[in-house]
Design a protein around this motif. Structure first.
Motif, PDB file in Angstrom:
ATOM      1  N   GLN B 182       0.840  -1.197   0.000  1.00  9.40           N
ATOM      2  CA  GLN B 182       0.000   0.000   0.000  1.00  9.40           C
ATOM      3  C   GLN B 182       0.878   1.252   0.000  1.00  9.40           C
ATOM      4  O   GLN B 182       0.624   2.207  -0.733  1.00  9.40           O
ATOM      5  CB  GLN B 182      -0.907  -0.023   1.228  1.00  9.40           C
ATOM      6  CG  GLN B 182      -2.052   0.977   1.167  1.00  9.40           C
ATOM      7  CD  GLN B 182      -2.942   0.762  -0.048  1.00  9.40           C
ATOM      8  OE1 GLN B 182      -3.274  -0.360  -0.398  1.00  9.40           O
ATOM      9  NE2 GLN B 182      -3.291   1.847  -0.723  1.00  9.40           N
ATOM     10  N   ASP B 183       1.935   1.214   0.824  1.00 11.84           N
ATOM     11  CA  ASP B 183       2.856   2.362   0.873  1.00 11.84           C
ATOM     12  C   ASP B 183       3.517   2.581  -0.481  1.00 11.84           C
ATOM     13  O   ASP B 183       3.702   3.714  -0.923  1.00 11.84           O
ATOM     14  CB  ASP B 183       3.936   2.120   1.931  1.00 11.84           C
ATOM     15  CG  ASP B 183       3.383   2.227   3.341  1.00 11.84           C
ATOM     16  OD1 ASP B 183       2.280   2.767   3.493  1.00 11.84           O
ATOM     17  OD2 ASP B 183       4.057   1.745   4.273  1.00 11.84           O
ATOM     18  N   MET B 184       3.891   1.464  -1.112  1.00  7.79           N
ATOM     19  CA  MET B 184       4.565   1.577  -2.402  1.00  7.79           C
ATOM     20  C   MET B 184       3.627   2.183  -3.448  1.00  7.79           C
ATOM     21  O   MET B 184       4.029   3.056  -4.233  1.00  7.79           O
ATOM     22  CB  MET B 184       5.029   0.188  -2.867  1.00  7.79           C
ATOM     23  CG  MET B 184       5.880   0.193  -4.108  1.00  7.79           C
ATOM     24  SD  MET B 184       7.427   1.068  -3.869  1.00  7.79           S
ATOM     25  CE  MET B 184       8.246  -0.014  -2.715  1.00  7.79           C
ATOM     26  N   ARG B 185       2.372   1.750  -3.442  1.00  9.78           N
ATOM     27  CA  ARG B 185       1.411   2.308  -4.397  1.00  9.78           C
ATOM     28  C   ARG B 185       1.217   3.802  -4.144  1.00  9.78           C
ATOM     29  O   ARG B 185       1.149   4.597  -5.080  1.00  9.78           O
ATOM     30  CB  ARG B 185       0.073   1.574  -4.270  1.00  9.78           C
ATOM     31  CG  ARG B 185       0.137   0.165  -4.791  1.00  9.78           C
ATOM     32  CD  ARG B 185      -1.114  -0.603  -4.430  1.00  9.78           C
ATOM     33  NE  ARG B 185      -0.925  -2.016  -4.699  1.00  9.78           N
ATOM     34  CZ  ARG B 185      -1.733  -2.960  -4.259  1.00  9.78           C
ATOM     35  NH1 ARG B 185      -2.774  -2.671  -3.523  1.00  9.78           N
ATOM     36  NH2 ARG B 185      -1.496  -4.225  -4.551  1.00  9.78           N
ATOM     37  N   ARG B 186       1.154   4.156  -2.868  1.00  9.80           N
ATOM     38  CA  ARG B 186       0.974   5.573  -2.526  1.00  9.80           C
ATOM     39  C   ARG B 186       2.176   6.373  -3.019  1.00  9.80           C
ATOM     40  O   ARG B 186       2.027   7.456  -3.577  1.00  9.80           O
ATOM     41  CB  ARG B 186       0.830   5.697  -1.004  1.00  9.80           C
ATOM     42  CG  ARG B 186       0.224   7.033  -0.567  1.00  9.80           C
ATOM     43  CD  ARG B 186       0.001   7.078   0.943  1.00  9.80           C
ATOM     44  NE  ARG B 186      -0.912   6.070   1.404  1.00  9.80           N
ATOM     45  CZ  ARG B 186      -0.665   5.207   2.395  1.00  9.80           C
ATOM     46  NH1 ARG B 186       0.478   5.269   3.032  1.00  9.80           N
ATOM     47  NH2 ARG B 186      -1.557   4.314   2.756  1.00  9.80           N
ATOM     48  N   LEU B 187       3.349   5.815  -2.849  1.00 17.18           N
ATOM     49  CA  LEU B 187       4.560   6.500  -3.288  1.00 17.18           C
ATOM     50  C   LEU B 187       4.552   6.710  -4.802  1.00 17.18           C
ATOM     51  O   LEU B 187       4.900   7.787  -5.293  1.00 17.18           O
ATOM     52  CB  LEU B 187       5.791   5.671  -2.881  1.00 17.18           C
ATOM     53  CG  LEU B 187       7.148   6.183  -3.352  1.00 17.18           C
ATOM     54  CD1 LEU B 187       7.466   7.526  -2.706  1.00 17.18           C
ATOM     55  CD2 LEU B 187       8.249   5.180  -3.026  1.00 17.18           C
ATOM     56  N   ILE B 188       4.135   5.685  -5.527  1.00 20.24           N
ATOM     57  CA  ILE B 188       4.112   5.788  -6.993  1.00 20.24           C
ATOM     58  C   ILE B 188       3.131   6.877  -7.435  1.00 20.24           C
ATOM     59  O   ILE B 188       3.432   7.680  -8.328  1.00 20.24           O
ATOM     60  CB  ILE B 188       3.747   4.418  -7.613  1.00 20.24           C
ATOM     61  CG1 ILE B 188       4.900   3.435  -7.387  1.00 20.24           C
ATOM     62  CG2 ILE B 188       3.437   4.559  -9.094  1.00 20.24           C
ATOM     63  CD1 ILE B 188       4.552   1.997  -7.687  1.00 20.24           C
ATOM     64  N   VAL B 189       1.967   6.911  -6.800  1.00 25.09           N
ATOM     65  CA  VAL B 189       0.987   7.945  -7.142  1.00 25.09           C
ATOM     66  C   VAL B 189       1.555   9.329  -6.821  1.00 25.09           C
ATOM     67  O   VAL B 189       1.404  10.274  -7.604  1.00 25.09           O
ATOM     68  CB  VAL B 189      -0.333   7.691  -6.376  1.00 25.09           C
ATOM     69  CG1 VAL B 189      -1.285   8.867  -6.565  1.00 25.09           C
ATOM     70  CG2 VAL B 189      -0.979   6.400  -6.854  1.00 25.09           C
ATOM     71  N   GLU B 190       2.260   9.442  -5.694  1.00 25.32           N
ATOM     72  CA  GLU B 190       2.874  10.731  -5.332  1.00 25.32           C
ATOM     73  C   GLU B 190       3.904  11.166  -6.366  1.00 25.32           C
ATOM     74  O   GLU B 190       4.014  12.337  -6.708  1.00 25.32           O
ATOM     75  CB  GLU B 190       3.561  10.627  -3.963  1.00 25.32           C
ATOM     76  CG  GLU B 190       2.608  10.725  -2.792  1.00 25.32           C
ATOM     77  CD  GLU B 190       3.318  10.429  -1.473  1.00 25.32           C
ATOM     78  OE1 GLU B 190       4.558  10.446  -1.445  1.00 25.32           O
ATOM     79  OE2 GLU B 190       2.604  10.162  -0.486  1.00 25.32           O
ATOM     80  N   LEU B 191       4.670  10.194  -6.842  1.00 21.93           N
ATOM     81  CA  LEU B 191       5.689  10.510  -7.849  1.00 21.93           C
ATOM     82  C   LEU B 191       5.039  11.089  -9.093  1.00 21.93           C
ATOM     83  O   LEU B 191       5.508  12.082  -9.661  1.00 21.93           O
ATOM     84  CB  LEU B 191       6.487   9.246  -8.217  1.00 21.93           C
ATOM     85  CG  LEU B 191       7.371   8.653  -7.117  1.00 21.93           C
ATOM     86  CD1 LEU B 191       7.917   7.310  -7.552  1.00 21.93           C
ATOM     87  CD2 LEU B 191       8.505   9.600  -6.772  1.00 21.93           C
ATOM     88  N   ALA B 192       3.947  10.450  -9.521  1.00 25.29           N
ATOM     89  CA  ALA B 192       3.255  10.926 -10.711  1.00 25.29           C
ATOM     90  C   ALA B 192       2.662  12.314 -10.461  1.00 25.29           C
ATOM     91  O   ALA B 192       2.694  13.179 -11.335  1.00 25.29           O
ATOM     92  CB  ALA B 192       2.164   9.946 -11.104  1.00 25.29           C
ATOM     93  N   ARG B 193       2.146  12.533  -9.267  1.00 27.41           N
ATOM     94  CA  ARG B 193       1.596  13.856  -8.941  1.00 27.41           C
ATOM     95  C   ARG B 193       2.689  14.908  -8.957  1.00 27.41           C
ATOM     96  O   ARG B 193       2.427  16.077  -9.228  1.00 27.41           O
ATOM     97  CB  ARG B 193       0.923  13.830  -7.575  1.00 27.41           C
ATOM     98  CG  ARG B 193      -0.421  13.141  -7.607  1.00 27.41           C
ATOM     99  CD  ARG B 193      -1.047  13.101  -6.232  1.00 27.41           C
ATOM    100  NE  ARG B 193      -2.345  12.453  -6.274  1.00 27.41           N
ATOM    101  CZ  ARG B 193      -3.022  12.062  -5.209  1.00 27.41           C
ATOM    102  NH1 ARG B 193      -2.504  12.243  -4.009  1.00 27.41           N
ATOM    103  NH2 ARG B 193      -4.195  11.482  -5.335  1.00 27.41           N
TER     104      ARG B 193
END
Lengths: 298, 331
Positions: B182-193
């Motif tokens: 879950q943390d990794m997915r959140r991080l990936i979304v943050e990167l894209a943002r």
């Protein structure tokens, strides 16, 4: 075929910067690698044992070992004093020192395939040639440092003998010392680069170390034995790295006699030997570099 | 999602319009086997692109060619407007490819310090990225003592160093526990943002459905489809249960059309959006059909994926039991 997906041809400035960055990075990781220090430590220990300790014990006890059989007590003592350092610290290099440096080169290149670190490094930015040049530069720093440390260590040991045996301190000829140091660096670097080539070829530390050691410690000696019977084989053996290294060292410390130092030869003259060694110093990085830049990184 | 920031400037490239990654007929052959077969894919700036396929489909091979680690047999790949694998491209990419590769005798922090030297970055960057992947406390431990999940996070940390324009992550959640995933997915979304482009390879379909803007589906080395997740999943349909079934079928065909209704046992699948559900229910009730169940169902990416790669794998009852179903009306 269209292959725009290719390793880069960096600009000169980028290549230099990339090489410096890669050298710094490789020095950091080699400095922290216990295997590097164990290998160098093994060489220092061998030099201590066979260059000084056994001879010193023989001198003190009057016994002889295979390394000093037939020598007089005074000659044994002379070989332990500073004046003899230019001979002592390089005589083990054609075989044992070379084998250990080959091992070092092989694990530096080969382990990075096994650990998958080449793929990590090659996605960091510097071009492959820069990464390769940096890796060789860092390896060479350790090889040169090893030779210089050997000289210093031998000085320390011989000074201990001077003090304990109340001998007059006579320094070696600086020209002789510089010549031996240069020869030592050439020989040790050649073996390290051959090890690096083997590690790159096999992409495996175990296989490259095994092949390298068998070649240096066994096959070359067997071939030289066969060469005494067959002319073409003898001509071939004169091109081998062990022959070049052994003859180069032999041109300084002398070879032959009833109990020659293992690996020290007189098969080639000093001039011929240096050509063979330099040829390996040039050809092995060229071949390794070609492999590194051409091959896929799995 | 908040608006994307201004695009980074890369010499000779309009990042607003030019794709960040573009491959053309990228092919890799190993003997008789085609690991990648004329793959032409496009990754746009700032998106999370999901590269989807079963194990051995050719995902990693394609990514390796995009990173310049392996040479294509034919075809080409361009990243940030330049040939893939060139130094000026790789220094703008962060990558975790097929598992993390680090020096086992070094600590996690020292491994990253080595990589900062390769990238020409300050060594303090190592600590920054360790914090981003929750490894700051264990940064001093040797890499070989790390769990699989920690190793994976260290690999992602290395990929984040220097804020690269493109981040290539090959199966980044491998070995992570559910919280770590879950943390990794959140991080990936943050990167894209934050404006970074993420090229994410995965065989975890929920993961891709959750975080990816667009998806490329690859199987047996062939890129089967490339589109948005929404386009790939298609429109929602209505699941209807009513008695008698024959009358319910006739009414549904009257509303949606003959070809838009499929009988699945006692259930009808009607190709209508949820906005047409009230109308359909009114007509069914008017025709004296006892309406037992009406709900909107959407195909999951998993169902679409199996249809593409193996035919109707999920089929039958399971087919409409995806977790995206929304109950619109009951009885």
């Amino acid at each position: 075929m269209s292959t725009t997906t290719t390793p880069s041809t960096p600009t000169a400035t980028g290549a230099v910067a990339g090489t410096i960055a890669s050298t710094r990075a490789e020095l950091l990781r080699l400095r922290r690698w216990p295997a590097v220090w164990i290998t160098i430590g093994a060489w220092m220990a061998l030099t201590t044992l066979f260059g000084y300790l056994f001879n010193y014990l023989s001198y003190k006890t009057g016994d002889t070992s295979f390394s000093n059989e037939g020598e007089t007590s005074q000659k044994m003592l002379a070989e332990l004093l500073p004046g003899y350092i230019p001979h002592v610290f390089i005589q083990g290099m054609p075989m044992f020192g070379g084998a250990l440096m080959m091992l070092l080169g092989a694990i530096v290149a080969g382990n990075s395939y096994g650990w998958g670190t080449w793929k990590t490094v090659l996605t960091q930015g510097p071009a492959r040639r820069s990464v390769f040049a940096g890796s060789l530069a860092a390896l060479s720093v350790f090889v040169v440092a090893t030779v210089l440390a050997t000289v210093v260590w031998c000085f320390g040991l011989s000074l201990f003998v001077v003090v304990t045996e109340s001998q007059t301190l006579v320094w070696p000829s600086w020209v002789d010392l510089a010549e031996s140091t240069g020869v030592g660096i050439l020989v040790m670097e050649m073996f390290a680069l051959i090890g690096y080539l083997l590690g790159t070829l096999t992409r495996s530390p175990a296989l490259s170390v095994g092949l390298g050691l068998v070649w240096v410690l066994v096959v070359e000696n067997l071939l030289r034995g066969v060469g005494e019977l067959l002319g073409p084989v003898e001509a071939f053996t004169k091109l081998l790295p062990g022959t070049g290294a052994g003859s180069l060292v032999g041109s300084i410390v002398g070879a032959g006699g009833p109990d020659p130092t293992p690996g020290v030869l007189d098969a080639l003259s000093g001039g011929q030997a240096i050509i063979v060694v330099v040829a390996y110093l040039v050809l092995t990085p060229v071949l390794t570099g070609w492999l590194v830049t051409r091959r896929d990184v799995a | 999602m908040p608006p994307r920031p201004d695009p980074p400037k890369v010499e000779g490239m309009n990042l607003d319009e030019d794709p960040v990654v573009r491959t053309h007929d990228l092919t890799k052959r190993y003997g008789d086997r085609l690991a990648a077969d004329r793959v032409s894919m496009t990754v746009r700036r700032g998106e999370v692109y999901g590269f989807l396929g079963p194990n051995g489909a050719g995902k990693t091979t394609t990514l390796r060619m995009i990173l310049g680690l392996i040479r294509p047999t034919s075809g080409s790949a361009q990243v940030l407007g330049r040939p893939a694998g060139t130094a000026e491209v790789t220094e703008r990419i962060g990558a975790l490819i097929e598992g993390p590769g680090f020096y086992p005798y070094l600590s996690g922090r020292d491994n990253l310090r080595v990589m900062t030297r390769y990238r020409g970055l300050a060594e303090s960057v190592a600590d920054e990225v360790l914090g981003r992947v929750d490894l700051a406390d264990r940064g001093g431990d040797r890499f070989k003592s790390y769990s699989l999940g920690m190793k994976q996070r260290l690999g992602v940390a290395a990929a984040l160093m220097g804020d690269p324009d493109v981040i290539v992550l090959d199966e980044p959640t491998n070995g992570l526990d559910p919280a770590g995933m879950q943390d990794m997915r959140r991080l990936i979304v943050e990167l894209a943002r934050g404006g970074q482009t993420v090229l994410l390879s995965s065989h975890l379909l929920d993961e891709v459905q959750e975080i990816c803007d667009r998806v490329g589906v690859i199987n047996d080395g062939v890129l089967l489809n490339e589109s948005t997740v929404k386009e790939l999943r298609g429109a929602a349909s209505l699941l209807v249960r009513g008695e008698p079934v024959e009358r319910a079928l006739a009414v549904a065909m009257g509303v949606a059309g003959d070809d838009a209704v499929h009988l699945d046992g006692e259930r009808l699948m009607v190709d209508l959006g949820p906005d047409r559900a009230p109308e359909l229910v009114r007509r069914l009730v008017a025709a004296e059909v006892s309406v037992l169940e009406v709900r909107s169902v959407e195909r999951t990416l998993e169902e679409v994926f199996f249809e593409m790669t193996r035919g109707d794998h999920a089929g039958g009852q399971q087919r409409y039991d995806g977790h995206d179903e929304k109950v619109e009306a009951v009885r």
